[in-house]
Design an enzyme around this catalytic site. Structure first.
Site, mmCIF file in Angstrom:
data_model
loop_
_atom_site.group_PDB
_atom_site.id
_atom_site.type_symbol
_atom_site.label_atom_id
_atom_site.label_comp_id
_atom_site.label_asym_id
_atom_site.label_seq_id
_atom_site.Cartn_x
_atom_site.Cartn_y
_atom_site.Cartn_z
ATOM 1 N N VAL A 7 0.841 -1.194 0.000
ATOM 2 C CA VAL A 7 0.000 0.000 0.000
ATOM 3 C C VAL A 7 0.878 1.245 0.000
ATOM 4 C CG1 VAL A 7 -1.672 1.336 1.343
ATOM 5 C CG2 VAL A 7 -1.890 -1.153 1.198
ATOM 6 N N CYS A 8 0.476 2.256 -0.781
ATOM 7 C CA CYS A 8 1.115 3.565 -0.722
ATOM 8 C C CYS A 8 0.031 4.629 -0.875
ATOM 9 C CB CYS A 8 2.192 3.707 -1.795
ATOM 10 S SG CYS A 8 1.544 3.792 -3.482
ATOM 11 N N ALA A 9 0.432 5.857 -1.096
ATOM 12 C CA ALA A 9 -0.544 6.946 -1.147
ATOM 13 C C ALA A 9 -1.421 6.878 -2.390
ATOM 14 C CB ALA A 9 0.163 8.293 -1.063
#
Length: 375
Positions: A72-74
């Site tokens: 997961v990232c932004a």
């Protein structure tokens, strides 16, 4: 090995169905600590992606082989990069399509229960933001309460159910998320209601949501009755639907109570908050099912993913309803407040109709956790 794109809807089912998931969150540590994807059985590893630019070998031993792994990232770009490296190292992993931005926007509609004569009540759970919206359906008509800005979700749901949206309500002028209420009303021809005490600065037309207002849904007359309940805002209004459900807006939550400071008037409104919680609500039937406009922690979700609890149980269990000393209560809700929501002043101005940011700007305004509560 393979890399799979996961939608926010797939992750939501993992939360609601209480499934295991290992999340490698590659955002900066402060962003992760402030806000992450919460799940009852989720495990986490937070390593900023810039620490992985030279490879993932050093974290391979920390990633389980017996659980599904999601990166997961932004906004998804960094998570794709890291997921590809993990795949090249022999792991099967997924990444969150659209990143935390998509997680913040996703709504999961869940049926709360039946109303008289074939009616239904649905809760729209925005897991990434803690927002809760509602649609009551009966006799081919629908009423929506506290809709978030993703209007197509509600209009498409009503279309799929074969009902016409007739009434749209906001329990108060929201400060932590952008309302979709008046936009749904404009699309559908429904009547949009807002408490007039919260609407002194709005620049659009609305119908006054006032104490004692009752509208009917369909031929079987399921009543959606309004009850003035100030404290979070001066105009905050609750609803009793079908004599079964109490929609409390941001006044009362399952594990907490509403904060009175988002218009800068905490000292003025704390007395109203106590009056609502300790007097007005005490006149109501304890068998009413409380349905708030937000939740704060994952433990507030029921087994089916809904957020609700019997009013009598909250009188017994919710700490905010059991502070006998008024001065202690006042101190609790004015001296120990959590950080204010991201861009809350700008969000209030959007909901007044004073500014009209584009979609990307609205997304940035809303990024982050729910902060409407005092615990």
């Amino acid at each position: 090995m393979t890399v799979t794109a996961w939608t926010a809807a797939q992750v939501a089912r993992k939360v609601i169905d209480n499934k295991d998931l290992f999340i490698l969150d590659v955002r900066n540590a402060d962003a992760f600590e402030d806000w992450k994807i919460d799940g009852h059985k989720f495990e986490y590893l937070n390593i900023p992606y810039f620490e992985l630019l030279d490879g993932v070998e050093e974290i391979l031993s920390k990633i389980p082989s017996d659980k599904e792994v999601l990166v997961v990232c932004a906004k998804e770009g960094s998570s794709i990069m890291v997921a590809d490296m993990l795949s090249e190292a022999g792991l099967t992993v997924g990444y969150l399509e659209g990143g935390m931005k998509s997680w913040s926007m996703y709504l999961e509609p869940i049926k709360v229960g039946d109303l008289r004569d074939g009616g239904e009540l649905y809760q729209f759970v925005r897991l990434g933001k803690g927002c809760l919206s509602y649609m009551a359906i009966n006799g081919g008509e629908a009423a929506i309460i506290d809709a978030v800005r993703f209007t197509d979700v509600f209009t498409k749901f009503a279309e799929d159910k074969g009902v016409q949206i007739k009434h749209v309500f906001d329990t108060h002028l929201h400060a932590d998320h952008i309302s979709g209420g008046r936009h749904i009303a404009e699309k559908t021809g429904a009547t949009y209601y807002l408490p007039p005490k919260d609407a002194e600065e709005v620049v659009f037309d609305y119908s006054p949501l006032e104490d004692g207002l009752t509208v009917n849904l369909g031929a079987s007359e399921i009543e959606v009755g309004a009850m003035y309940s100030p404290g979070h805002t001066i105009g905050s209004t609750s609803f009793v639907i079908d004599g079964q459900y109490l929609l409390t807006g941001d006044i009362l939550f399952i594990d907490s109570i509403g904060r009175p400071d988002l218009a800068g008037l905490a000292e003025d409104w704390v007395g109203d908050l106590r009056e609502t919680l300790y007097s007005r609500y005490r006149t109501l039937a304890e068998d009413l099912i409380v349905l708030p406009a937000h939740f704060m922690i994952i433990e507030e979700l029921n087994e089916d993913g809904t957020v609700s609890k019997r009013l009598g149980d909250l009188f017994a269990e919710n700490h905010g309803l059991n502070v006998e000393d008024e001065e202690v209560f006042r101190s609790m809700v004015t001296d120990n407040l959590p950080p204010q929501p991201n861009a809350y002043q700008e969000i209030r101005h959007v909901n007044m109709g004073k500014i009209t940011p584009d979609n990307d700007e609205q997304t940035e305004m809303e990024i982050g956790p729910n902060r409407c509560a005092v615990r």
